[in-house]
Design an enzyme around this catalytic site. Sequence first.
Site, PDB file in Angstrom:
ATOM      1  N   VAL A  15       0.832  -1.212   0.000  1.00 29.04           N
ATOM      2  CA  VAL A  15       0.000   0.000   0.000  1.00 29.04           C
ATOM      3  C   VAL A  15       0.867   1.262   0.000  1.00 29.04           C
ATOM      4  O   VAL A  15       0.575   2.234  -0.720  1.00 29.04           O
ATOM      5  CB  VAL A  15      -0.965   0.002   1.219  1.00 29.04           C
ATOM      6  CG1 VAL A  15      -1.910   1.189   1.132  1.00 29.04           C
ATOM      7  CG2 VAL A  15      -1.757  -1.297   1.284  1.00 29.04           C
ATOM      8  N   ARG A  46      11.806  -1.021   7.072  1.00 26.82           N
ATOM      9  CA  ARG A  46      12.831  -1.853   7.721  1.00 26.82           C
ATOM     10  C   ARG A  46      14.068  -1.921   6.831  1.00 26.82           C
ATOM     11  O   ARG A  46      15.182  -1.790   7.295  1.00 26.82           O
ATOM     12  CB  ARG A  46      12.285  -3.279   7.939  1.00 26.82           C
ATOM     13  CG  ARG A  46      11.376  -3.395   9.124  1.00 26.82           C
ATOM     14  CD  ARG A  46      10.805  -4.793   9.226  1.00 26.82           C
ATOM     15  NE  ARG A  46       9.997  -5.128   8.057  1.00 26.82           N
ATOM     16  CZ  ARG A  46       8.911  -5.895   8.084  1.00 26.82           C
ATOM     17  NH1 ARG A  46       8.519  -6.425   9.211  1.00 26.82           N
ATOM     18  NH2 ARG A  46       8.233  -6.139   6.979  1.00 26.82           N
ATOM     19  N   GLU A 131     -10.095   5.849   5.257  1.00 24.53           N
ATOM     20  CA  GLU A 131     -10.908   5.280   4.165  1.00 24.53           C
ATOM     21  C   GLU A 131     -10.355   3.934   3.686  1.00 24.53           C
ATOM     22  O   GLU A 131     -11.114   3.014   3.365  1.00 24.53           O
ATOM     23  CB  GLU A 131     -10.933   6.272   2.989  1.00 24.53           C
ATOM     24  CG  GLU A 131     -11.870   5.881   1.867  1.00 24.53           C
ATOM     25  CD  GLU A 131     -13.319   5.811   2.301  1.00 24.53           C
ATOM     26  OE1 GLU A 131     -13.933   6.845   2.551  1.00 24.53           O
ATOM     27  OE2 GLU A 131     -13.848   4.682   2.396  1.00 24.53           O
ATOM     28  N   VAL A 134     -11.241   0.108   5.260  1.00 18.78           N
ATOM     29  CA  VAL A 134     -12.425  -0.723   5.024  1.00 18.78           C
ATOM     30  C   VAL A 134     -12.725  -0.801   3.532  1.00 18.78           C
ATOM     31  O   VAL A 134     -12.935   0.229   2.880  1.00 18.78           O
ATOM     32  CB  VAL A 134     -13.668  -0.168   5.769  1.00 18.78           C
ATOM     33  CG1 VAL A 134     -14.859  -1.096   5.575  1.00 18.78           C
ATOM     34  CG2 VAL A 134     -13.382   0.032   7.251  1.00 18.78           C
ATOM     35  N   GLU A 192      -3.290 -10.365   4.460  1.00 18.85           N
ATOM     36  CA  GLU A 192      -2.616  -9.702   5.579  1.00 18.85           C
ATOM     37  C   GLU A 192      -1.257 -10.356   5.806  1.00 18.85           C
ATOM     38  O   GLU A 192      -1.027 -11.496   5.371  1.00 18.85           O
ATOM     39  CB  GLU A 192      -3.465  -9.835   6.848  1.00 18.85           C
ATOM     40  CG  GLU A 192      -4.777  -9.084   6.794  1.00 18.85           C
ATOM     41  CD  GLU A 192      -4.591  -7.603   6.497  1.00 18.85           C
ATOM     42  OE1 GLU A 192      -3.940  -6.904   7.279  1.00 18.85           O
ATOM     43  OE2 GLU A 192      -5.101  -7.137   5.472  1.00 18.85           O
ATOM     44  N   ASP A 203      -9.951 -10.102  10.052  1.00 17.50           N
ATOM     45  CA  ASP A 203      -9.814  -8.864   9.276  1.00 17.50           C
ATOM     46  C   ASP A 203     -11.196  -8.292   8.932  1.00 17.50           C
ATOM     47  O   ASP A 203     -11.428  -7.085   9.082  1.00 17.50           O
ATOM     48  CB  ASP A 203      -9.007  -9.146   7.994  1.00 17.50           C
ATOM     49  CG  ASP A 203      -8.925  -7.926   7.107  1.00 17.50           C
ATOM     50  OD1 ASP A 203      -8.183  -6.987   7.465  1.00 17.50           O
ATOM     51  OD2 ASP A 203      -9.613  -7.880   6.068  1.00 17.50           O
ATOM     52  N   LYS A 207     -12.961  -4.621  10.178  1.00 14.34           N
ATOM     53  CA  LYS A 207     -13.624  -3.634   9.306  1.00 14.34           C
ATOM     54  C   LYS A 207     -15.083  -3.436   9.708  1.00 14.34           C
ATOM     55  O   LYS A 207     -15.592  -2.312   9.732  1.00 14.34           O
ATOM     56  CB  LYS A 207     -13.535  -4.110   7.855  1.00 14.34           C
ATOM     57  CG  LYS A 207     -12.102  -4.149   7.323  1.00 14.34           C
ATOM     58  CD  LYS A 207     -12.027  -4.959   6.040  1.00 14.34           C
ATOM     59  CE  LYS A 207     -10.617  -4.971   5.466  1.00 14.34           C
ATOM     60  NZ  LYS A 207     -10.451  -6.009   4.430  1.00 14.34           N
ATOM     61  N   GLY A 304      -5.327  -4.829  -2.456  1.00 13.06           N
ATOM     62  CA  GLY A 304      -4.292  -4.697  -3.485  1.00 13.06           C
ATOM     63  C   GLY A 304      -3.712  -3.293  -3.528  1.00 13.06           C
ATOM     64  O   GLY A 304      -4.245  -2.346  -2.950  1.00 13.06           O
TER      65      GLY A 304
END
Length: 436
Positions: A15, A46, A131, A134, A192, A203, A207, A304
């Site tokens: 993301v 990292r 936003e 969810v 995840e 998950d 949400k 995605g």
Amino acid sequence: MTASIKVGLLGLGVVGGGTWKVLQNNAEEIARRAGRRIEITAVAVRDVEKARKLLGDSPIRVTTDGLEIARDPQIDVVVELIGGETLAREWVMEAIRQGKHVVTANKALLARHGNEIFDAASDNDVMVAFEAAVAGGIPIIKAIREGLTANRIEWIAGIINGTTNFILSEMRSRGLPFNTVLAEAQRLGYAEADPTFDIEGVDAAHKLTLLASLAFGIPVQFDKACIEGIAKLEAEDIQHAARLGYRIKLLGITRRRDDGIELRVHPTLIPMNCLLANVEGAMNAVLVYGDIVGPTLYYGQGAGEMPTASAVVADLVDVARLDSADPEHRVPHLAFQPDAVKDIPILEADDIESSYYLRLRVEDRPGVLSDISRILAEAGISIGSMFQEPGEPGEASIIFLLHLAREGSVSVAIEKMSKLPFVRSEVTRLRVEELI
Ligand code: NDP
Ligand code: HSE
């Protein structure tokens, strides 16, 4: 144009990397909308080398210390995309204390610590926008928080986990094994970091917890959600459901009732001809029922790189536009004014009301059906339909569709059935929702 808004990005993975690309590729269009440029000035990761490769020759500072970003006086907004609850919480809380706005896609963080985070944000006059947390690219938070404000929302039912919907779709349509499809979902960046969060329904429950708070004006209460994932779902049930005219989806359902609020995630039989039943792959869809507007349906890519980045950047534009607005006049984090949030009880699992699908393997002999029917009748549960499938010699599977019942009554009936001498399997129980 006003000076650019400076962003510190925590995380440059699926993301975070997507967010960086969108801000590069659509910079002009975004600035025209926001009224100013949105500029990433620092990134925490990292693996610094890996990040440097992605960022090319851009002058963005790369660090492994998110606190450094949270405390950087030149940064206006911190975008948290590392996931998890420990460091993410620490860095987000520090950014808020430092008077920075926060954008996050981290539903686990907000579902567990949202009350603390939103309170701190209000105390520090900053925004926390989520936003992307969810339903990926679907602007469902905006729709509920702003578009549906005229309504008393009655219920929400949604496919809000892309990974499990992808798995169920691929298993059903292509006959692929569970583990193969899960590996593909991981490769595509849907899953995840710990995919059991997807598979076990956690998950989706994170949400749903956020959606329930936005819909009903209640505190965030993930620990009260009833959660069942898809791990125990059997191919046999998918086939029986199809024969009955249903498809099985992992749904998050939250419903307002007179005595409280249902908050539940589980595999659900839904009629094949309803729109949600035809949401396939990693797509998400959320059906919201408002008393004024009736049903509204929101559909799009739920996971995605790019779909999620689309939502992160939309939040950044909101923050850029509202940065200088009077904090009192911003849209409240959870849609309702903080002093109007109410502690409406979340109902226990036994108090859920649903229709049910039951399957059990029995000895094929006289009296079996009448004994099972008697147990259901004693529990006040009405049978909608049933059919029997031959099994091993001398055995049969019986499948029941039960009318609306209280979950606690169904559990009692299942326990009694399991003790009948002719029952040869555990009783499989799935919920059935007709939706609309
Ligand atoms: P990734 O694992 O792809 O990326 C995580 C990023 O965070 C990496 O850049 C990683 O650094 C960095 N990071 C992790 N731990 C640390 C740490 N201790 N210090 C510094 N940097 C760290 O995750 P995603 O992008 O998939 O997910 C990020 C968040 O977005 C999660 O909360 C997830 O739930 C949420 N989300 C994800 C969606 C998706 O489709 N993937 C959709 C919607 C929300 P490095 O690269 O060096 O390892
Ligand atoms: N793992 C999540 C999913 C990512 O599959 O839906 C999007 O929140």
